[in-house]
Design a protein around this motif. Structure first.
Motif, PDB file in Angstrom:
ATOM      1  N   SER A  57      22.719  83.074 -24.625  1.00 15.21           N
ATOM      2  CA  SER A  57      23.334  81.744 -24.675  1.00 15.21           C
ATOM      3  C   SER A  57      24.118  81.635 -25.964  1.00 15.21           C
ATOM      4  CB  SER A  57      22.256  80.648 -24.623  1.00 15.21           C
ATOM      5  OG  SER A  57      22.844  79.364 -24.606  1.00 15.21           O
ATOM      6  N   VAL A  58      25.168  80.855 -25.920  1.00 14.28           N
ATOM      7  CA  VAL A  58      25.949  80.573 -27.118  1.00 14.28           C
ATOM      8  C   VAL A  58      26.299  79.097 -27.099  1.00 14.28           C
ATOM      9  CG1 VAL A  58      28.083  81.327 -25.953  1.00 14.28           C
ATOM     10  CG2 VAL A  58      28.036  81.117 -28.438  1.00 14.28           C
ATOM     11  N   TRP A  59      26.072  78.422 -28.237  1.00 11.13           N
ATOM     12  CA  TRP A  59      26.404  77.002 -28.291  1.00 11.13           C
ATOM     13  C   TRP A  59      27.151  76.680 -29.573  1.00 11.13           C
ATOM     14  CZ3 TRP A  59      21.207  78.268 -29.382  1.00 11.13           C
ATOM     15  CH2 TRP A  59      20.715  77.844 -30.607  1.00 11.13           C
ATOM     16  N   VAL A  60      27.866  75.560 -29.530  1.00 12.10           N
ATOM     17  CA  VAL A  60      28.750  75.166 -30.618  1.00 12.10           C
ATOM     18  C   VAL A  60      28.477  73.718 -30.984  1.00 12.10           C
ATOM     19  CG1 VAL A  60      31.153  75.021 -31.401  1.00 12.10           C
ATOM     20  CG2 VAL A  60      30.500  76.706 -29.655  1.00 12.10           C
ATOM     21  N   GLY A  61      28.344  73.435 -32.267  1.00 13.42           N
ATOM     22  CA  GLY A  61      28.199  72.071 -32.747  1.00 13.42           C
ATOM     23  C   GLY A  61      29.330  71.707 -33.685  1.00 13.42           C
ATOM     24  N   LEU A  62      29.726  70.440 -33.662  1.00 16.78           N
ATOM     25  CA  LEU A  62      30.766  69.942 -34.563  1.00 16.78           C
ATOM     26  C   LEU A  62      30.117  69.216 -35.736  1.00 16.78           C
ATOM     27  CD1 LEU A  62      33.413  68.520 -32.060  1.00 16.78           C
ATOM     28  CD2 LEU A  62      33.442  70.725 -33.242  1.00 16.78           C
ATOM     29  N   ARG A  63      30.374  69.668 -36.946  1.00 13.83           N
ATOM     30  CA  ARG A  63      29.806  69.041 -38.128  1.00 13.83           C
ATOM     31  C   ARG A  63      30.720  67.907 -38.602  1.00 13.83           C
ATOM     32  NH1 ARG A  63      29.944  74.565 -39.435  1.00 13.83           N
ATOM     33  NH2 ARG A  63      27.927  75.615 -39.214  1.00 13.83           N
ATOM     34  N   PRO A  64      30.149  66.733 -38.879  1.00  8.63           N
ATOM     35  CA  PRO A  64      30.975  65.623 -39.387  1.00  8.63           C
ATOM     36  C   PRO A  64      31.095  65.689 -40.904  1.00  8.63           C
ATOM     37  CG  PRO A  64      28.758  64.837 -38.959  1.00  8.63           C
ATOM     38  CD  PRO A  64      28.767  66.299 -38.589  1.00  8.63           C
ATOM     39  N   LEU A  65      31.882  66.649 -41.400  1.00  2.00           N
ATOM     40  CA  LEU A  65      32.027  66.799 -42.838  1.00  2.00           C
ATOM     41  C   LEU A  65      32.920  65.691 -43.394  1.00  2.00           C
ATOM     42  CD1 LEU A  65      32.479  70.662 -43.111  1.00  2.00           C
ATOM     43  CD2 LEU A  65      30.372  69.318 -43.116  1.00  2.00           C
ATOM     44  N   VAL A  66      32.563  65.220 -44.583  1.00  2.00           N
ATOM     45  CA  VAL A  66      33.333  64.151 -45.212  1.00  2.00           C
ATOM     46  C   VAL A  66      34.730  64.668 -45.524  1.00  2.00           C
ATOM     47  CG1 VAL A  66      33.472  62.607 -47.190  1.00  2.00           C
ATOM     48  CG2 VAL A  66      31.249  63.102 -46.133  1.00  2.00           C
ATOM     49  N   ALA A  67      35.748  63.944 -45.091  1.00  2.00           N
ATOM     50  CA  ALA A  67      37.133  64.416 -45.173  1.00  2.00           C
ATOM     51  C   ALA A  67      37.596  64.564 -46.612  1.00  2.00           C
ATOM     52  CB  ALA A  67      38.061  63.447 -44.434  1.00  2.00           C
ATOM     53  N   ALA A  68      38.347  65.612 -46.839  1.00  2.00           N
ATOM     54  CA  ALA A  68      38.997  65.847 -48.128  1.00  2.00           C
ATOM     55  C   ALA A  68      40.345  66.484 -47.824  1.00  2.00           C
ATOM     56  CB  ALA A  68      38.156  66.750 -49.023  1.00  2.00           C
TER      57      ALA A  68
ATOM     58  N   THR B 229      26.213  66.841 -31.846  1.00  2.00           N
ATOM     59  CA  THR B 229      25.874  67.759 -32.927  1.00  2.00           C
ATOM     60  C   THR B 229      24.373  67.860 -33.154  1.00  2.00           C
ATOM     61  OG1 THR B 229      27.965  67.141 -33.985  1.00  2.00           O
ATOM     62  CG2 THR B 229      26.355  68.268 -35.355  1.00  2.00           C
ATOM     63  N   SER B 230      23.646  66.774 -32.915  1.00  2.00           N
ATOM     64  CA  SER B 230      22.229  66.734 -33.290  1.00  2.00           C
ATOM     65  C   SER B 230      21.326  67.620 -32.443  1.00  2.00           C
ATOM     66  CB  SER B 230      21.723  65.287 -33.238  1.00  2.00           C
ATOM     67  OG  SER B 230      22.335  64.515 -34.253  1.00  2.00           O
ATOM     68  N   SER B 231      21.820  68.200 -31.368  1.00  2.00           N
ATOM     69  CA  SER B 231      21.017  69.176 -30.618  1.00  2.00           C
ATOM     70  C   SER B 231      21.556  70.587 -30.785  1.00  2.00           C
ATOM     71  CB  SER B 231      20.990  68.824 -29.124  1.00  2.00           C
ATOM     72  OG  SER B 231      22.293  68.866 -28.576  1.00  2.00           O
ATOM     73  N   ARG B 232      22.545  70.775 -31.674  1.00  2.00           N
ATOM     74  CA  ARG B 232      23.232  72.071 -31.769  1.00  2.00           C
ATOM     75  C   ARG B 232      23.175  72.637 -33.180  1.00  2.00           C
ATOM     76  NH1 ARG B 232      27.666  71.188 -27.290  1.00  2.00           N
ATOM     77  NH2 ARG B 232      26.952  69.207 -26.467  1.00  2.00           N
ATOM     78  N   SER B 233      22.131  72.279 -33.898  1.00  2.00           N
ATOM     79  CA  SER B 233      21.965  72.764 -35.266  1.00  2.00           C
ATOM     80  C   SER B 233      21.397  74.181 -35.253  1.00  2.00           C
ATOM     81  CB  SER B 233      21.015  71.844 -36.034  1.00  2.00           C
ATOM     82  OG  SER B 233      19.678  72.014 -35.579  1.00  2.00           O
ATOM     83  N   THR B 234      21.190  74.737 -36.451  1.00  2.00           N
ATOM     84  CA  THR B 234      20.559  76.049 -36.583  1.00  2.00           C
ATOM     85  C   THR B 234      19.045  75.936 -36.478  1.00  2.00           C
ATOM     86  OG1 THR B 234      22.392  76.556 -38.094  1.00  2.00           O
ATOM     87  CG2 THR B 234      20.665  78.181 -37.957  1.00  2.00           C
ATOM     88  N   LYS B 235      18.543  74.732 -36.188  1.00  2.00           N
ATOM     89  CA  LYS B 235      17.112  74.457 -35.994  1.00  2.00           C
ATOM     90  C   LYS B 235      16.326  74.619 -37.297  1.00  2.00           C
ATOM     91  CE  LYS B 235      18.732  74.601 -31.829  1.00  2.00           C
ATOM     92  NZ  LYS B 235      19.545  73.468 -31.413  1.00  2.00           N
ATOM     93  N   LEU B 236      16.982  74.385 -38.434  1.00  2.00           N
ATOM     94  CA  LEU B 236      16.342  74.554 -39.731  1.00  2.00           C
ATOM     95  C   LEU B 236      16.208  73.224 -40.455  1.00  2.00           C
ATOM     96  CD1 LEU B 236      18.138  77.758 -41.045  1.00  2.00           C
ATOM     97  CD2 LEU B 236      15.966  77.591 -39.816  1.00  2.00           C
TER      98      LEU B 236
END
Length: 536
Positions: free
Chosen positions: A345-356, A53-60
């Motif tokens: 190019s198109v890329w996808v990142g998985l966010r580790p959202l806190v489970a609810a 995930t850490s290389s696939r952010s919106t770069k913000l």
């Protein structure tokens, strides 16, 4: 910095103070914080630093305007303060960026403007520039390529942008310089010890070299001992928690799920669609999501989505509806319509959202804050959060280690001012080159001369990459595979997947010459197909 030398530094006979599992933003931040406090540290990453995930952010680097709209003032305030810290310690990789919210209804300009003035107030002295109301002409001047029809004006505010993968690499190299050991392609396959059997025993970690002497998955294993272990594996933290021995008779089955993963898709198109030095933010699309258009490294990033996932693929793929959403919503605010043929190019990142588990609105309603869980066995797990707050998260993880008495308390706070590898010296008189520019030697900051000194500085491979840069990546930046170079040391795969494919043979040959290891060219060529729209 050969692979064999790094691997030989794993000493099974002497416990280190801290072992960190996971080489993304959070794990790297924890390891650097601990190393600067004088702890002995080993960081183990099963893939490459920032490879998930850490290389696939919106770069913000941002406080999170939409989190302010949700009323999460504490998260916004913390992120705005941390944004300034990152800009300070890595100015060659992280810089201010002006944004414009265009208004197509009369009420939007004053409404958004008031909210962004609150954003300014929360930033305080950490603010990067004042919010300003713009007329129609001012908005079009800031965002050339914006749809003119129906435009009422806009609001300009300030946040930051960065190169996420190279910032992760700078953290890894800074850990090394602080005395820690970092290893990529080193998978932790077993955990034992800790407090699972009563008392405080050192942890034993079994580590597999995923490259070995001939590449591939089945390399040799080693064992190390550690007084404390931090699990910072992002969306994969639940798997590591299940690997550790439990103190309860129910074992790992009793552990609640920490992560509810969400995927975010980003699309890269030619900068000509919006040749601006400002970013575009649509704070609310027709279905309630947010749309960004961000100038970055000579291209334009469009995103993002927020789609729940139950599986955890290493290389997630975009869903057709996600691509349609981005192209359709961008077409509503840009003068030139976008099609899949425009995608580079198109890329996808998985966010580790806190489970609810009871959340009824999908992952968009889940917290973007992080959680730190000290298990009874002594394992400290951290997940959630975002890149902007990685440093504050690391401090809090160390505090959790002290509270759990797995490490002795030591003073900290050094990471807020500790310049990362490559950061220009203060007063050097060389202002950083904008991250918006096409990739070049400026991304190495103060190390440009060392890169130029490597053989092949005059041989260009494409997208600004030279043979010397590939050799420097192998010698000084832990690069082994073609993917390491073309996806993260250099962002070719994220900018133009077809051109990255064309560059792969030359990069593979240079890496083979430098390391003597398999550069995994075929694996990269398969990977790159997934970064092309519709797979090719």
């Amino acid at each position: 910095m050969t692979r064999a030398t790094l691997w030989s530094r794993l000493d099974p006979s002497t416990p280190v103070d801290l072992a960190v599992i996971g080489g993304g933003a959070t794990g790297l931040g924890v390891a650097l914080d601990a190393a600067l406090r004088g702890f002995s540290v080993v960081l183990l990453e099963s893939h490459d630093f920032g490879g998930g995930t850490s290389s696939r952010s919106t770069k913000l680097l941002h406080g999170g305007v939409r989190y302010l709209a949700q009323g999460n003032v504490a998260l916004v305030r913390e992120a705005l303060a941390e944004r300034s810290n990152v800009l300070r310690i890595a100015p060659h990789l992280a810089q201010p960026l002006p944004f414009v919210m265009p208004s197509y209804r009369c009420w939007q300009t004053p409404f958004y403007g008031i909210g962004l003035k609150v954003y300014d107030a929360l930033a305080g002295r950490a603010g990067l520039g004042p919010t300003a109301w713009l007329g129609v002409q001012g908005t079009l001047a800031a965002l050339p390529g914006l749809r003119r029809a129906g435009l009422k004006g806009g609001v300009r505010y300030w946040d930051g942008q960065f190169d996420d993968a190279r910032l992760a690499l700078a953290l890894a190299r800074s850990i090394d310089r602080a005395g820690g050991l970092v290893l990529n392609y080193a998978a932790v396959t077993a955990l034992s010890g800790g407090r699972s059997a009563g008392g405080d025993q050192p942890w034993t970690l079994t580590v597999q070299d995923r490259l070995g002497g001939e590449g591939g998955e089945g390399g040799p294993t080693a064992q190390i001992q550690a007084r404390a272990v931090v699990n910072a594996t992002g969306v994969w933290v639940d798997g590591v928690r299940g690997m550790a021995p439990q103190t309860s008779p129910q074992g790992s089955q009793a552990l609640p799920r920490l992560v509810s993963p969400s995927q975010g898709v980003h699309v890269v198109v030619d900068r000509s669609h919006m040749p601006a030095d400002h970013a575009l933010l649509v704070p609310r699309t027709d279905d309630g999501r947010v749309l960004f258009a961000v100038p970055w490294m000579g291209s334009l990033i469009l995103g993002t989505t927020d789609t729940p996932r139950q599986d955890l693929p290493r290389e997630p793929q975009p869903f057709e509806a996600e691509l349609d959403f981005i192209l359709t919503e961008a077409g509503k605010v840009l003068e030139r319509p976008l099609t899949r043929a425009d995608i580079r190019s198109v890329w996808v990142g998985l966010r580790p959202l806190v489970a609810a588990p009871d959340a009824g609105q999908g992952t968009r309603s889940l917290s973007r804050e992080h959680v730190i869980v000290p298990d009874a066995n002594g394992l400290i797990t951290v997940t959630g959060g975002k890149w902007t707050t990685y440093r504050a998260m690391a401090e809090q993880v160390l505090d959790a280690c002290f509270a759990a008495r797995v490490l002795p308390r030591r003073p900290g706070g050094y990471t807020a001012t500790h310049a990362l590898v490559g950061a220009p010296q203060p007063g050097s008189g060389q202002p950083p080159v904008s991250i918006q520019q096409a990739p070049g030697g400026h991304l190495y900051g103060s190390e440009q001369a060392q890169v130029q000194a490597c053989p092949g500085s005059d041989r260009k491979l494409g997208l600004g990459l030279t043979e010397a840069m590939v050799r420097f990546a192998a010698r000084s930046e832990y690069a082994i595979a073609v993917e390491d170079v073309l996806a993260r040391r250099w962002r070719a795969l994220f900018l133009d997947a077809r051109q990255a494919l064309a560059m792969a043979p030359a990069v593979a040959a240079i890496l083979q010459d430098e390391t003597g290891l398999d550069p995994q060219r075929a694996a990269f060529e398969t990977l790159a197909q997934g970064y092309l729209p519709q797979g090719g």
